[in-house]
Design a protein around this motif. Structure first.
Motif, PDB file in Angstrom:
ATOM      1  N   GLU A  35     -11.329  -3.342  -8.465  1.00  0.00           N
ATOM      2  CA  GLU A  35     -10.078  -4.089  -8.602  1.00  0.00           C
ATOM      3  C   GLU A  35      -9.708  -4.008 -10.084  1.00  0.00           C
ATOM      4  O   GLU A  35     -10.298  -4.688 -10.925  1.00  0.00           O
ATOM      5  CB  GLU A  35     -10.268  -5.537  -8.138  1.00  0.00           C
ATOM      6  CG  GLU A  35      -9.183  -6.519  -8.572  1.00  0.00           C
ATOM      7  CD  GLU A  35      -7.763  -6.049  -8.302  1.00  0.00           C
ATOM      8  OE1 GLU A  35      -7.157  -5.454  -9.219  1.00  0.00           O
ATOM      9  OE2 GLU A  35      -7.257  -6.282  -7.205  1.00  0.00           O
ATOM     10  N   ASP A 107      -2.097  -7.764  -5.130  1.00  0.00           N
ATOM     11  CA  ASP A 107      -2.205  -6.542  -5.928  1.00  0.00           C
ATOM     12  C   ASP A 107      -2.039  -5.284  -5.085  1.00  0.00           C
ATOM     13  O   ASP A 107      -3.004  -4.596  -4.742  1.00  0.00           O
ATOM     14  CB  ASP A 107      -3.552  -6.513  -6.659  1.00  0.00           C
ATOM     15  CG  ASP A 107      -3.630  -7.568  -7.732  1.00  0.00           C
ATOM     16  OD1 ASP A 107      -2.591  -8.152  -8.068  1.00  0.00           O
ATOM     17  OD2 ASP A 107      -4.747  -7.821  -8.241  1.00  0.00           O
ATOM     18  N   TYR A 108      -0.776  -4.990  -4.756  1.00  0.00           N
ATOM     19  CA  TYR A 108      -0.458  -3.713  -4.116  1.00  0.00           C
ATOM     20  C   TYR A 108       0.788  -3.146  -4.780  1.00  0.00           C
ATOM     21  O   TYR A 108       1.667  -3.864  -5.236  1.00  0.00           O
ATOM     22  CB  TYR A 108      -0.233  -3.872  -2.603  1.00  0.00           C
ATOM     23  CG  TYR A 108       0.928  -4.760  -2.213  1.00  0.00           C
ATOM     24  CD1 TYR A 108       2.223  -4.251  -2.132  1.00  0.00           C
ATOM     25  CD2 TYR A 108       0.736  -6.107  -1.904  1.00  0.00           C
ATOM     26  CE1 TYR A 108       3.295  -5.064  -1.764  1.00  0.00           C
ATOM     27  CE2 TYR A 108       1.799  -6.924  -1.532  1.00  0.00           C
ATOM     28  CZ  TYR A 108       3.071  -6.388  -1.476  1.00  0.00           C
ATOM     29  OH  TYR A 108       4.136  -7.185  -1.118  1.00  0.00           O
ATOM     30  N   SER A 109       0.836  -1.820  -4.877  1.00  0.00           N
ATOM     31  CA  SER A 109       1.960  -1.141  -5.517  1.00  0.00           C
ATOM     32  C   SER A 109       1.972   0.310  -5.079  1.00  0.00           C
ATOM     33  O   SER A 109       0.910   0.930  -4.939  1.00  0.00           O
ATOM     34  CB  SER A 109       1.837  -1.217  -7.042  1.00  0.00           C
ATOM     35  OG  SER A 109       2.813  -0.410  -7.672  1.00  0.00           O
ATOM     36  N   ARG A 110       3.160   0.854  -4.871  1.00  0.00           N
ATOM     37  CA  ARG A 110       3.277   2.260  -4.499  1.00  0.00           C
ATOM     38  C   ARG A 110       3.208   3.194  -5.693  1.00  0.00           C
ATOM     39  O   ARG A 110       2.821   4.358  -5.565  1.00  0.00           O
ATOM     40  CB  ARG A 110       4.593   2.501  -3.751  1.00  0.00           C
ATOM     41  CG  ARG A 110       4.661   1.824  -2.393  1.00  0.00           C
ATOM     42  CD  ARG A 110       5.950   2.163  -1.671  1.00  0.00           C
ATOM     43  NE  ARG A 110       6.000   1.555  -0.343  1.00  0.00           N
ATOM     44  CZ  ARG A 110       6.994   1.728   0.511  1.00  0.00           C
ATOM     45  NH1 ARG A 110       8.028   2.499   0.188  1.00  0.00           N
ATOM     46  NH2 ARG A 110       6.959   1.146   1.702  1.00  0.00           N
ATOM     47  N   ASN A 111       3.598   2.716  -6.869  1.00  0.00           N
ATOM     48  CA  ASN A 111       3.745   3.610  -8.014  1.00  0.00           C
ATOM     49  C   ASN A 111       2.893   3.253  -9.221  1.00  0.00           C
ATOM     50  O   ASN A 111       2.856   4.004 -10.184  1.00  0.00           O
ATOM     51  CB  ASN A 111       5.215   3.656  -8.444  1.00  0.00           C
ATOM     52  CG  ASN A 111       6.109   4.277  -7.389  1.00  0.00           C
ATOM     53  OD1 ASN A 111       5.763   5.306  -6.818  1.00  0.00           O
ATOM     54  ND2 ASN A 111       7.245   3.655  -7.105  1.00  0.00           N
ATOM     55  N   ASN A 112       2.200   2.114  -9.204  1.00  0.00           N
ATOM     56  CA  ASN A 112       1.387   1.704 -10.339  1.00  0.00           C
ATOM     57  C   ASN A 112      -0.053   1.511  -9.875  1.00  0.00           C
ATOM     58  O   ASN A 112      -0.404   0.467  -9.344  1.00  0.00           O
ATOM     59  CB  ASN A 112       1.937   0.404 -10.943  1.00  0.00           C
ATOM     60  CG  ASN A 112       1.187  -0.007 -12.199  1.00  0.00           C
ATOM     61  OD1 ASN A 112       0.144   0.551 -12.538  1.00  0.00           O
ATOM     62  ND2 ASN A 112       1.715  -0.996 -12.893  1.00  0.00           N
ATOM     63  N   PRO A 113      -0.921   2.497 -10.057  1.00  0.00           N
ATOM     64  CA  PRO A 113      -2.307   2.395  -9.574  1.00  0.00           C
ATOM     65  C   PRO A 113      -3.050   1.182 -10.134  1.00  0.00           C
ATOM     66  O   PRO A 113      -3.913   0.622  -9.449  1.00  0.00           O
ATOM     67  CB  PRO A 113      -2.949   3.701 -10.050  1.00  0.00           C
ATOM     68  CG  PRO A 113      -1.809   4.648 -10.221  1.00  0.00           C
ATOM     69  CD  PRO A 113      -0.648   3.817 -10.680  1.00  0.00           C
ATOM     70  N   ASP A 116      -2.654  -1.744  -7.830  1.00  0.00           N
ATOM     71  CA  ASP A 116      -2.873  -1.427  -6.415  1.00  0.00           C
ATOM     72  C   ASP A 116      -4.343  -1.603  -6.031  1.00  0.00           C
ATOM     73  O   ASP A 116      -4.910  -0.784  -5.307  1.00  0.00           O
ATOM     74  CB  ASP A 116      -2.415   0.004  -6.130  1.00  0.00           C
ATOM     75  CG  ASP A 116      -2.243   0.291  -4.649  1.00  0.00           C
ATOM     76  OD1 ASP A 116      -1.837  -0.624  -3.915  1.00  0.00           O
ATOM     77  OD2 ASP A 116      -2.531   1.418  -4.226  1.00  0.00           O
ATOM     78  N   TYR A 123      -6.453  -7.439   2.268  1.00  0.00           N
ATOM     79  CA  TYR A 123      -5.071  -7.815   2.576  1.00  0.00           C
ATOM     80  C   TYR A 123      -4.987  -8.479   3.955  1.00  0.00           C
ATOM     81  O   TYR A 123      -4.323  -9.510   4.118  1.00  0.00           O
ATOM     82  CB  TYR A 123      -4.158  -6.592   2.529  1.00  0.00           C
ATOM     83  CG  TYR A 123      -2.738  -6.892   2.967  1.00  0.00           C
ATOM     84  CD1 TYR A 123      -1.816  -7.422   2.073  1.00  0.00           C
ATOM     85  CD2 TYR A 123      -2.338  -6.665   4.285  1.00  0.00           C
ATOM     86  CE1 TYR A 123      -0.522  -7.723   2.482  1.00  0.00           C
ATOM     87  CE2 TYR A 123      -1.057  -6.967   4.708  1.00  0.00           C
ATOM     88  CZ  TYR A 123      -0.145  -7.492   3.796  1.00  0.00           C
ATOM     89  OH  TYR A 123       1.122  -7.803   4.208  1.00  0.00           O
ATOM     90  N   SER A 141       4.648  -8.138  -4.142  1.00  0.00           N
ATOM     91  CA  SER A 141       3.771  -7.332  -4.994  1.00  0.00           C
ATOM     92  C   SER A 141       3.559  -8.023  -6.339  1.00  0.00           C
ATOM     93  O   SER A 141       4.487  -8.594  -6.916  1.00  0.00           O
ATOM     94  CB  SER A 141       4.376  -5.951  -5.226  1.00  0.00           C
ATOM     95  OG  SER A 141       3.663  -5.256  -6.245  1.00  0.00           O
ATOM     96  N   GLU A 143       2.952  -6.401  -8.982  1.00  0.00           N
ATOM     97  CA  GLU A 143       3.110  -5.323  -9.967  1.00  0.00           C
ATOM     98  C   GLU A 143       3.658  -5.822 -11.293  1.00  0.00           C
ATOM     99  O   GLU A 143       3.146  -5.473 -12.368  1.00  0.00           O
ATOM    100  CB  GLU A 143       4.015  -4.235  -9.405  1.00  0.00           C
ATOM    101  CG  GLU A 143       4.221  -3.064 -10.354  1.00  0.00           C
ATOM    102  CD  GLU A 143       4.946  -1.911  -9.689  1.00  0.00           C
ATOM    103  OE1 GLU A 143       5.002  -0.835 -10.296  1.00  0.00           O
ATOM    104  OE2 GLU A 143       5.452  -2.079  -8.564  1.00  0.00           O
TER     105      GLU A 143
END
Length: 395
Positions: A35, A107-113, A116, A123, A141, A143
């Motif tokens: 994490e 803590d989830y994101s499509r574009n920021n590892p 994520d 979840y 999110s 993010e």
């Protein structure tokens, strides 16, 4: 087990700025399933199922196994510890019901590892806990919160990054005695890695590619480590190198020119290219202030260098630096398909973020690129070590 009180203050600022009632950072066996946020705020790890809960009223709570409860209690930074006697979901559900958040960031994101880090299984557990609570709340999110908490460096983090950059610069100065005509790029690579091992440093990116050493015309470019390529008189040599020291990294590039027998200086086109890159970095550093966007800073350097007749390079001007060389979050990037996402290049930047500045252009002697590490201040970027202002000439 320790937690950063300074980072907790940034967490609370981020919750208020983005009007988020609750942020849950959750996981289990984080040594196996990382994490990324946990490593920024703490030197500990999740073992059993754990949820760190931060709320907009500047309070922190923990749902954890009974065996972990005393450890969290001893830190003195949590208002309340909730050891779950039987089920993680049931206890977390009771906490959510008690606090009644209108929204919960995860803590989830499509574009920021770096934002994520929540696993699908965790979840689902949290979603079940929300449903059991009966509270009508929105899952969002985290993010934006992670961008602030990871990106805004504390004074101690900046001190550690600066020290890593200083030690990197020492090795890049020492490598001058190794670079010469007839030497292979792999010899330079071996010398630098020998210094890293001798001094007990770590590598800012995988050892097989750190440092990157390229020279002259025809040498493979990009993230290739050190190709089997022999340096000739009249070549420029680029070394891209970073270390990890005390948990924080560096990432700088330095440029060398191997003089021909009849030369006392580099050719004019090589010097012109060096000054274009150098001055583009200086201009972008002055523009890099809190509140501007990464795209704006990229444009300052890119527009200047392109105005001098050079092509636009196929990369961003810079990325964030911290625990690792590519530290996630906003970039100093152009409006190209690879980067053209608002959260990456159009998000306002914050004071005390740390970035690289690294444009590059082609020359008759090979690609010329510099990279400097800077911290954002209200007056513009501050260089963590003095920038390279002239080509290093190698006889």
């Amino acid at each position: 087990m320790g937690f950063s009180k300074e980072k907790f203050q940034i967490i609370y600022q981020s919750l208020q700025k983005y009007d988020v009632d609750m942020w849950i950072v959750a996981g289990q066996e984080s040594a196996t399933k990382s994490e990324p946020v946990l490593d920024i705020i703490s030197d500990s790890e999740f073992i059993g199922k754990t949820a760190l809960i931060f709320t907009k009223d500047k309070k922190a709570r923990v749902v954890c196994t009974p065996i972990d409860a005393n450890g969290y209690e001893i830190t003195g930074v949590f208002e309340k510890i909730y050891p779950f006697p039987v089920g993680f979901e049931d206890t977390l559900s009771e906490v959510i019901k008690e606090l009644e958040p209108k929204n919960i960031a995860l803590d989830y994101s499509r574009n920021n590892p770096s934002a994520d880090g929540l696993s699908m299984g965790m979840y689902q557990l949290i979603k079940n806990a929300v449903d059991k609570s009966g509270i009508r709340t929105e899952i969002v999110s985290a993010e934006n919160l992670v961008v602030m908490v990871r990106g805004i460096k504390t004074a101690e983090e900046i001190r550690k990054i600066r020290r890593a950059v200083e030690e990197t610069e020492v090795i890049l100065n020492d490598v001058k005695k190794v670079i010469k005509a007839g030497v292979n790029c792999q010899d330079i690579y071996a010398f630098i890695q020998g210094e890293v091992e001798r001094k007990g440093f770590g590598y800012s990116w995988p050892k097989s590619q750190d440092p990157g050493v390229v020279a002259g015309i025809g040498c493979p470019q990009g993230h290739v480590g050190a190709p089997d390529f022999v340096i000739k008189k009249g070549d420029v040599v680029n070394v891209d190198f970073g270390i990890v020291l005390d948990g924080y990294g560096s990432d700088i590039q330095r440029m060398y020119y191997v003089l021909k027998d009849d030369e006392d200086d580099a050719p004019e086109d090589v010097k012109k290219a060096f000054y274009a890159v150098r001055d583009g970095i200086q201009l972008s550093a002055k523009a890099l202030k809190p509140g501007v966007t990464g795209n704006y800073v990229d444009s300052v350097a890119r527009d200047y260098i392109v105005s001098l007749g050079y092509p636009s390079w196929n990369a961003a001007l810079g990325h964030q630096l911290g625990k690792v060389a590519h530290d996630g979050g906003p970039l100093l990037g152009p409006r190209k398909p690879r980067y053209n996402r608002p959260e990456l290049i159009d998000a306002p930047l914050f004071e005390n973020m740390v970035f690289t500045l690294e444009p590059g252009v082609p020359t008759s002697a090979g690609r010329l690129g510099l990279e400097e590490d800077v911290v954002v201040t209200k007056d513009g970027a501050q260089f963590l070590v003095p920038p390279q202002m002239e080509l290093y000439l190698i006889r």
